[in-house]
Design a protein around this motif. Structure first.
Motif, PDB file in Angstrom:
ATOM      1  N   TYR A   1       0.700  -0.574  -0.213  1.00  0.00           N
ATOM      2  CA  TYR A   1      -0.172   0.270  -0.368  1.00  0.00           C
ATOM      3  C   TYR A   1       0.752   1.554  -0.081  1.00  0.00           C
ATOM      4  O   TYR A   1       2.052   1.639   0.878  1.00  0.00           O
ATOM      5  N   SER A   2       0.814   2.798  -0.824  1.00  0.00           N
ATOM      6  CA  SER A   2       1.436   3.459  -1.547  1.00  0.00           C
ATOM      7  C   SER A   2       1.152   4.575  -0.695  1.00  0.00           C
ATOM      8  O   SER A   2      -0.521   4.162  -0.579  1.00  0.00           O
ATOM      9  N   VAL A   3       1.433   5.492  -0.277  1.00  0.00           N
ATOM     10  CA  VAL A   3       0.985   6.751  -0.020  1.00  0.00           C
ATOM     11  C   VAL A   3       0.937   8.306  -0.806  1.00  0.00           C
ATOM     12  O   VAL A   3       2.427   8.050  -1.363  1.00  0.00           O
ATOM     13  N   VAL A   4       0.617   8.881  -0.888  1.00  0.00           N
ATOM     14  CA  VAL A   4       0.927   9.848  -1.064  1.00  0.00           C
ATOM     15  C   VAL A   4       1.928  11.268  -1.360  1.00  0.00           C
ATOM     16  O   VAL A   4       2.265  10.840   0.151  1.00  0.00           O
ATOM     17  N   MET A   5       3.098  11.785  -1.868  1.00  0.00           N
ATOM     18  CA  MET A   5       3.853  11.919  -1.486  1.00  0.00           C
ATOM     19  C   MET A   5       3.359  13.283  -0.822  1.00  0.00           C
ATOM     20  O   MET A   5       2.902  14.126  -0.877  1.00  0.00           O
ATOM     21  N   PRO A   6       4.718  13.886   0.184  1.00  0.00           N
ATOM     22  CA  PRO A   6       4.428  15.054   0.862  1.00  0.00           C
ATOM     23  C   PRO A   6       4.172  16.395  -0.305  1.00  0.00           C
ATOM     24  O   PRO A   6       4.724  16.582  -0.865  1.00  0.00           O
ATOM     25  N   PHE A   7       3.204  17.253   0.261  1.00  0.00           N
ATOM     26  CA  PHE A   7       3.185  18.513  -0.488  1.00  0.00           C
ATOM     27  C   PHE A   7       2.735  19.394   0.196  1.00  0.00           C
ATOM     28  O   PHE A   7       2.567  19.225   1.011  1.00  0.00           O
ATOM     29  N   LEU A   8       2.837  20.637   0.264  1.00  0.00           N
ATOM     30  CA  LEU A   8       2.586  22.065  -0.088  1.00  0.00           C
ATOM     31  C   LEU A   8       1.582  22.472   0.151  1.00  0.00           C
ATOM     32  O   LEU A   8       1.125  22.740  -1.107  1.00  0.00           O
ATOM     33  N   VAL A   9       1.119  23.217   0.957  1.00  0.00           N
ATOM     34  CA  VAL A   9      -0.447  23.964   0.827  1.00  0.00           C
ATOM     35  C   VAL A   9      -0.585  25.691   0.925  1.00  0.00           C
ATOM     36  O   VAL A   9       0.327  25.525   2.798  1.00  0.00           O
ATOM     37  N   ALA A  10      -0.692  26.363   0.850  1.00  0.00           N
ATOM     38  CA  ALA A  10      -0.828  27.557   0.568  1.00  0.00           C
ATOM     39  C   ALA A  10      -2.071  28.011   0.882  1.00  0.00           C
ATOM     40  O   ALA A  10      -2.797  28.186  -0.097  1.00  0.00           O
ATOM     41  N   ILE A  11      -2.678  29.108   2.307  1.00  0.00           N
ATOM     42  CA  ILE A  11      -3.632  29.648   2.576  1.00  0.00           C
ATOM     43  C   ILE A  11      -3.491  30.857   2.484  1.00  0.00           C
ATOM     44  O   ILE A  11      -3.163  31.713   3.333  1.00  0.00           O
ATOM     45  N   ASP A  12      -3.585  31.473   1.712  1.00  0.00           N
ATOM     46  CA  ASP A  12      -3.692  32.745   1.298  1.00  0.00           C
ATOM     47  C   ASP A  12      -4.589  33.938   2.015  1.00  0.00           C
ATOM     48  O   ASP A  12      -4.086  35.104   2.266  1.00  0.00           O
ATOM     49  N   ALA A  13      -6.121  32.977   1.695  1.00  0.00           N
ATOM     50  CA  ALA A  13      -7.292  34.093   2.447  1.00  0.00           C
ATOM     51  C   ALA A  13      -8.400  32.930   2.835  1.00  0.00           C
ATOM     52  O   ALA A  13      -8.190  31.108   2.620  1.00  0.00           O
ATOM     53  N   PRO A  14      -8.993  33.403   3.994  1.00  0.00           N
ATOM     54  CA  PRO A  14      -9.466  31.908   4.547  1.00  0.00           C
ATOM     55  C   PRO A  14     -11.008  31.653   3.820  1.00  0.00           C
ATOM     56  O   PRO A  14     -11.496  32.319   2.634  1.00  0.00           O
ATOM     57  N   GLY A  15     -11.193  30.612   3.779  1.00  0.00           N
ATOM     58  CA  GLY A  15     -12.269  29.805   3.037  1.00  0.00           C
ATOM     59  C   GLY A  15     -11.855  29.984   1.849  1.00  0.00           C
ATOM     60  O   GLY A  15     -12.197  29.281   0.609  1.00  0.00           O
ATOM     61  N   ARG A  16     -10.812  29.911   1.440  1.00  0.00           N
ATOM     62  CA  ARG A  16     -10.237  29.885  -0.356  1.00  0.00           C
ATOM     63  C   ARG A  16     -10.120  28.310  -0.803  1.00  0.00           C
ATOM     64  O   ARG A  16      -9.534  27.452  -0.148  1.00  0.00           O
ATOM     65  N   GLU A  17     -10.880  28.062  -1.854  1.00  0.00           N
ATOM     66  CA  GLU A  17     -10.069  26.299  -2.172  1.00  0.00           C
ATOM     67  C   GLU A  17      -9.115  26.301  -2.732  1.00  0.00           C
ATOM     68  O   GLU A  17      -9.229  26.827  -4.073  1.00  0.00           O
ATOM     69  N   VAL A  18      -8.644  25.746  -2.742  1.00  0.00           N
ATOM     70  CA  VAL A  18      -7.635  25.242  -3.469  1.00  0.00           C
ATOM     71  C   VAL A  18      -7.295  23.462  -3.913  1.00  0.00           C
ATOM     72  O   VAL A  18      -7.407  22.566  -3.229  1.00  0.00           O
ATOM     73  N   MET A  19      -7.055  23.553  -4.955  1.00  0.00           N
ATOM     74  CA  MET A  19      -7.509  22.111  -5.917  1.00  0.00           C
ATOM     75  C   MET A  19      -5.172  22.065  -5.539  1.00  0.00           C
ATOM     76  O   MET A  19      -4.782  22.377  -6.481  1.00  0.00           O
ATOM     77  N   VAL A  20      -5.116  20.448  -5.639  1.00  0.00           N
ATOM     78  CA  VAL A  20      -3.633  19.871  -5.524  1.00  0.00           C
ATOM     79  C   VAL A  20      -3.737  18.736  -5.955  1.00  0.00           C
ATOM     80  O   VAL A  20      -4.577  17.923  -5.555  1.00  0.00           O
ATOM     81  N   ARG A  21      -3.055  18.392  -6.891  1.00  0.00           N
ATOM     82  CA  ARG A  21      -2.726  17.026  -7.998  1.00  0.00           C
ATOM     83  C   ARG A  21      -1.409  16.335  -7.175  1.00  0.00           C
ATOM     84  O   ARG A  21      -0.704  16.669  -7.304  1.00  0.00           O
ATOM     85  N   THR A  22      -2.500  14.890  -6.652  1.00  0.00           N
ATOM     86  CA  THR A  22      -0.848  14.311  -5.899  1.00  0.00           C
ATOM     87  C   THR A  22      -0.399  13.707  -6.311  1.00  0.00           C
ATOM     88  O   THR A  22      -1.169  13.237  -7.477  1.00  0.00           O
ATOM     89  N   LYS A  23       0.922  12.591  -6.199  1.00  0.00           N
ATOM     90  CA  LYS A  23       1.753  12.311  -6.792  1.00  0.00           C
ATOM     91  C   LYS A  23       1.906  10.491  -5.349  1.00  0.00           C
ATOM     92  O   LYS A  23       2.099  10.816  -4.501  1.00  0.00           O
ATOM     93  N   ASN A  24       1.706   9.772  -6.300  1.00  0.00           N
ATOM     94  CA  ASN A  24       1.921   8.574  -5.643  1.00  0.00           C
ATOM     95  C   ASN A  24       3.458   7.822  -5.978  1.00  0.00           C
ATOM     96  O   ASN A  24       3.844   8.627  -6.496  1.00  0.00           O
ATOM     97  N   GLN A  25       3.604   7.672  -4.221  1.00  0.00           N
ATOM     98  CA  GLN A  25       5.227   6.927  -3.941  1.00  0.00           C
ATOM     99  C   GLN A  25       4.555   5.509  -4.501  1.00  0.00           C
ATOM    100  O   GLN A  25       5.411   4.947  -3.659  1.00  0.00           O
ATOM    101  N   GLU A  26       5.372   5.569  -5.678  1.00  0.00           N
ATOM    102  CA  GLU A  26       5.656   3.639  -6.253  1.00  0.00           C
ATOM    103  C   GLU A  26       6.960   3.427  -5.591  1.00  0.00           C
ATOM    104  O   GLU A  26       8.054   4.350  -5.523  1.00  0.00           O
ATOM    105  N   LEU A  27       6.975   2.323  -5.510  1.00  0.00           N
ATOM    106  CA  LEU A  27       8.599   1.892  -5.105  1.00  0.00           C
ATOM    107  C   LEU A  27       9.220   1.872  -7.225  1.00  0.00           C
ATOM    108  O   LEU A  27       8.652   1.670  -8.272  1.00  0.00           O
ATOM    109  N   THR A  28      10.489   1.303  -7.078  1.00  0.00           N
ATOM    110  CA  THR A  28      11.115   2.642  -7.420  1.00  0.00           C
ATOM    111  C   THR A  28      12.902   2.138  -7.968  1.00  0.00           C
ATOM    112  O   THR A  28      13.128   2.231  -6.477  1.00  0.00           O
TER     113      THR A  28
END
Length: 317
Positions: free
Chosen positions: A26-53
């Motif tokens: 079972y793999s988890v997504v890579m850690p990522f950063l989210v910037a909140i610049d105003a209350p109530g703002r919606e932010v869309m993030v496309r995560t990446k899976n940490q596949e074994l390589t």
């Protein structure tokens, strides 16, 4: 979909908490950063899976029979389960059949320190101080080998898995490195290519008991190829003779041998000695000649009539 409420304006690190338990894949997504610049703002993030390589690199592009050859595998590590444990980690090398005398040389862990200033990584691509931790055979891993199948590998022990899980929990960019050294067979034909691959088995990946199947399964690397070229004969070192330079010199005088007189045995040097000898000989001849003249004068007849001595009784006639 994820909702973040009641958070002040700022930049936030988001990580997925593992939910698996036990030896399952079972793999988890890579850690990522989210910037909140105003209350109530919606932010869309496309995560990446940490596949074994796993990647495989080699030490040369061309080799000759008898040359040494090194293969290096580098693989990432899955996140620990909900209990903070890892249950399996194994790397296998499938070496070309024209390679011989292969052995595991080094095994180590790579990660980055102080990515956030608190000793924790924010992402697998964070910048910081690179660290390399050497592992000990017998303590952190054991060596696997199957000369019949041209296979070589490492398997982490319980101690090695605990260390791997602890570092992976803080460093998502954690990688495992391993090198295998070998030698090109003397019978390797010129113009052929040596083909080798590496295979990774982690949690949830069952390792087949058959080496032939194990060397064809798991998470596979790209195939590394190296060309065999004729062996260059060793050059015979040439020893150059030292060059001797001579400078012209003035002709030397040959000393004349000393003149040795046979009569006295004394040596006469030069012209003065010669003149002295001549003078002595001339003097001796002159004296001899004068003596001879004196002797001849004494024996010559008298030129006048000798006087008759007078007797006592008569007169001289």
């Amino acid at each position: 979909q994820m909702c973040i409420r009641d958070r002040p304006v700022g930049v936030y690190l988001v990580r997925e908490q593992p939910s698996r338990r036990g030896d399952v894949a079972y793999s988890v997504v890579m850690p990522f950063l989210v910037a909140i610049d105003a209350p109530g703002r919606e932010v869309m993030v496309r995560t990446k899976n940490q596949e074994l390589t796993i990647t495989l690199t080699d030490s040369a592009e061309v080799l000759a029979p008898g040359d040494s050859y090194t293969l290096t595998a580098r693989a990432n590590v899955p996140a620990p389960d909900a209990n903070g444990l890892l249950h399996r980690y194994q790397i296998l090398f499938h070496l070309d059949e024209r390679l011989e005398s292969f052995r595991v040389d080094q095994v180590w862990l790579e990660y980055t320190e102080n990515c956030t200033g608190r000793g924790k990584s924010t992402s697998p691509s964070c910048s910081g101080t690179p660290r390399r931790l050497a592992l000990q055979m017998g303590k952190h891993f054991t060596v696997l080998a199957s000369p019949e199948h041209h296979g070589m590998g490492i398997r982490f022990s319980a101690t090695g898995l605990r260390l791997l899980a602890q570092l992976r929990a803080q460093h998502p960019e954690l990688h495992v490195g391993a090198t295998v050294r070998s030698r090109v067979s003397d019978a390797a034909p010129t113009g052929s290519r040596l083909l080798s691959t590496a295979h990774l088995y982690a949690d949830g990946w069952i390792v087949p008991a058959d080496w032939a199947q194990a060397l064809a399964g798991g998470v596979s690397s790209q195939t590394v190829a190296v060309l065999i070229v004729p062996k260059t004969p060793a050059a015979t070192p040439t020893v150059s003779s030292p060059q001797v330079t001579t400078e012209p010199t003035a002709p030397s005088r040959v000393p004349r041998p000393p003149l040795e007189l046979p009569s006295t045995g004394t040596a006469a040097q030069g012209c003065l000695a010669g003149l002295g000898v001549i003078g002595v000989l001339w003097l001796l001849l002159w004296r001899r000649r004068r003596r001879d003249d004196d002797e001849s004068g004494e024996h010559a007849a008298p030129t006048s009539t000798p006087r008759t001595p007078r007797s006592d009784g008569g007169s001289e006639e």
